[in-house]
Design a protein around this motif. Structure first.
Motif, mmCIF file in Angstrom:
data_model
loop_
_atom_site.group_PDB
_atom_site.id
_atom_site.type_symbol
_atom_site.label_atom_id
_atom_site.label_comp_id
_atom_site.label_asym_id
_atom_site.label_seq_id
_atom_site.Cartn_x
_atom_site.Cartn_y
_atom_site.Cartn_z
ATOM 1 N N GLY A 226 0.802 -1.214 0.000
ATOM 2 C CA GLY A 226 0.000 0.000 0.000
ATOM 3 C C GLY A 226 0.838 1.270 0.000
ATOM 4 N N ARG A 227 0.180 2.395 -0.190
ATOM 5 C CA ARG A 227 0.865 3.687 -0.304
ATOM 6 C C ARG A 227 1.561 4.121 0.981
ATOM 7 N N GLU A 228 1.120 3.624 2.121
ATOM 8 C CA GLU A 228 1.696 4.046 3.399
ATOM 9 C C GLU A 228 3.000 3.318 3.722
ATOM 10 N N GLN A 229 3.341 2.294 2.952
ATOM 11 C CA GLN A 229 4.574 1.536 3.208
ATOM 12 C C GLN A 229 5.800 2.417 2.994
ATOM 13 N N SER A 230 6.722 2.374 3.931
ATOM 14 C CA SER A 230 7.936 3.183 3.818
ATOM 15 C C SER A 230 9.111 2.398 4.374
ATOM 16 N N GLU A 231 10.184 2.316 3.579
ATOM 17 C CA GLU A 231 11.388 1.613 4.004
ATOM 18 C C GLU A 231 12.601 2.525 3.812
ATOM 19 N N GLU A 232 13.674 2.197 4.520
ATOM 20 C CA GLU A 232 14.886 3.018 4.451
ATOM 21 C C GLU A 232 15.630 2.816 3.133
ATOM 22 N N THR A 233 15.626 1.582 2.628
ATOM 23 C CA THR A 233 16.324 1.263 1.377
ATOM 24 C C THR A 233 15.442 0.353 0.534
ATOM 25 N N GLY A 234 15.865 0.152 -0.717
ATOM 26 C CA GLY A 234 15.134 -0.762 -1.580
ATOM 27 C C GLY A 234 14.049 -0.071 -2.380
ATOM 28 N N PRO A 235 13.280 -0.857 -3.114
ATOM 29 C CA PRO A 235 12.289 -0.288 -4.047
ATOM 30 C C PRO A 235 11.168 0.482 -3.353
ATOM 31 N N TRP A 236 10.948 0.215 -2.062
ATOM 32 C CA TRP A 236 9.843 0.895 -1.361
ATOM 33 C C TRP A 236 10.356 2.003 -0.447
ATOM 34 N N ARG A 237 11.570 2.469 -0.780
ATOM 35 C CA ARG A 237 12.098 3.652 -0.108
ATOM 36 C C ARG A 237 11.227 4.848 -0.491
ATOM 37 N N LEU A 238 10.786 5.624 0.506
ATOM 38 C CA LEU A 238 9.895 6.748 0.250
ATOM 39 C C LEU A 238 10.699 8.042 0.150
ATOM 40 N N HIS A 250 7.376 6.185 -3.849
ATOM 41 C CA HIS A 250 8.301 5.071 -3.673
ATOM 42 C C HIS A 250 9.332 5.122 -4.816
ATOM 43 N N GLN A 251 10.487 4.636 -4.560
ATOM 44 C CA GLN A 251 11.545 4.617 -5.571
ATOM 45 C C GLN A 251 11.070 3.937 -6.855
ATOM 46 N N ARG A 252 10.438 2.787 -6.727
ATOM 47 C CA ARG A 252 10.027 2.045 -7.925
ATOM 48 C C ARG A 252 8.840 2.704 -8.617
ATOM 49 N N CYS A 253 7.922 3.308 -7.855
ATOM 50 C CA CYS A 253 6.695 3.856 -8.455
ATOM 51 C C CYS A 253 6.982 4.997 -9.421
ATOM 52 N N SER A 254 8.103 5.685 -9.224
ATOM 53 C CA SER A 254 8.465 6.779 -10.140
ATOM 54 C C SER A 254 9.759 6.490 -10.871
ATOM 55 N N ALA A 255 10.173 5.220 -10.846
ATOM 56 C CA ALA A 255 11.388 4.795 -11.548
ATOM 57 C C ALA A 255 12.591 5.651 -11.158
ATOM 58 N N VAL A 256 12.720 5.864 -9.866
ATOM 59 C CA VAL A 256 13.839 6.659 -9.347
ATOM 60 C C VAL A 256 15.039 5.743 -9.135
#
Length: 273
Positions: A226-238, A250-256
């Motif tokens: 979900g959108r509230e997920q936040s991690e320090e590293t990896g694809p779900w880094r916010l 998220h890093q992956r959601c905007s291809a960062v």
């Protein structure tokens, strides 16, 4: 209140109302009862006033008549030697007596109260700098003046309310911003300035101002949790927008890229161009 015999509970006049074991006492009545002293720790009894001492004080003042309302139970005594006046704390406030909230917590009747001897001429009708209503033409019990700039005039009730909200850490002259001399003069004239932080800094009054944005705002969020997920590293880094801070992805959601430390939302990019 067992000391002043009033049921009023305006904290700007009486302080907090203390209740325990069937005993009800106003905070300010406690502090200015001439025969009471704080013999306990802050959390014992009422603000360090032990209950047996309070009952003893009630017995002592039972036969003392208030020189203002003529009722018994007058616990406040004018501190000037040989002055015979005793009064209830709220009666004294209404009659123009001054009770100081520092040092020995002395009280003075209307004849012996501290007064301001300032040469502070007014130009026309001077307004209170707090409520903007007119004040008296000279310093008196109900009209006080900043001793530093002599330009700030205010009603006693107005500066008392300001003092309770701003407290010791923030109260200063509304005009010249002096703190040390201004507070000393207000203490002398009987203004209660609590030793705490300002009311607007307590109880999380502005906690929402310190909250960070914490969700992904990409048009299509790919995170399975979900959108509230936040991690320090990896694809779900916010990542938060480095310009406005009010949008995230998220890093992956905007291809960062993995090494990217800065990101701007589409609104801020459009503004920049």
């Amino acid at each position: 209140c067992r000391l002043c015999q009033r049921a009023d509970c305006d904290p700007e006049v009486f302080g907090q109302t203390c209740r325990r074991d069937g005993l009800c006492i106003h905070e300010n009545c406690l502090y200015h009862a001439s025969g009471l002293s704080q013999r306990g720790a802050d959390r014992e009894g009422f603000y360090g006033f032990l209950l047996p001492d309070i009952h003893q004080e009630l017995q002592r003042v039972a036969q003392k008549t208030c020189c203002i309302c003529q009722q018994p139970g007058a616990s406040v005594t004018c501190q000037v030697r040989r002055c015979p006046r005793n009064f209830h704390f709220p009666c004294g406030s209404e009659r123009g007596c001054v009770s100081q909230f520092f040092g020995e917590f002395k009280s003075f009747c209307w004849q012996h109260r501290p007064a301001q001897r300032l040469r502070a001429p007014q130009q026309g009708q001077t307004p209170c700098v707090i409520c903007l209503e007119a004040v008296a033409g000279r310093p008196c019990y109900d009209t006080l003046v900043c001793p530093v700039c002599t330009s700030a005039w205010f009603h006693r009730r107005c500066i008392q309310g300001q003092a309770l909200r701003s407290a010791l850490h923030h109260l200063r002259c509304p005009l010249c911003q002096d703190m040390r001399t201004f507070q000393a003069e207000m203490f002398r004239l009987g203004i209660k300035i609590p030793d705490r932080d300002a009311a607007w800094e307590e109880d999380g009054a502005f906690d929402e101002h310190y909250q960070r944005h914490s969700s992904c705002d990409a048009s299509l969020c790919l995170c399975p949790v979900g959108r509230e997920q936040s991690e320090e590293t990896g694809p779900w880094r916010l990542l938060l927008c480095s310009s406005c801070g009010s949008c995230g992805t998220h890093q992956r959601c905007s291809a960062v890229g993995e090494d990217t430390s800065s990101w701007e939302c589409s609104d801020c990019i459009d503004t920049g161009t």
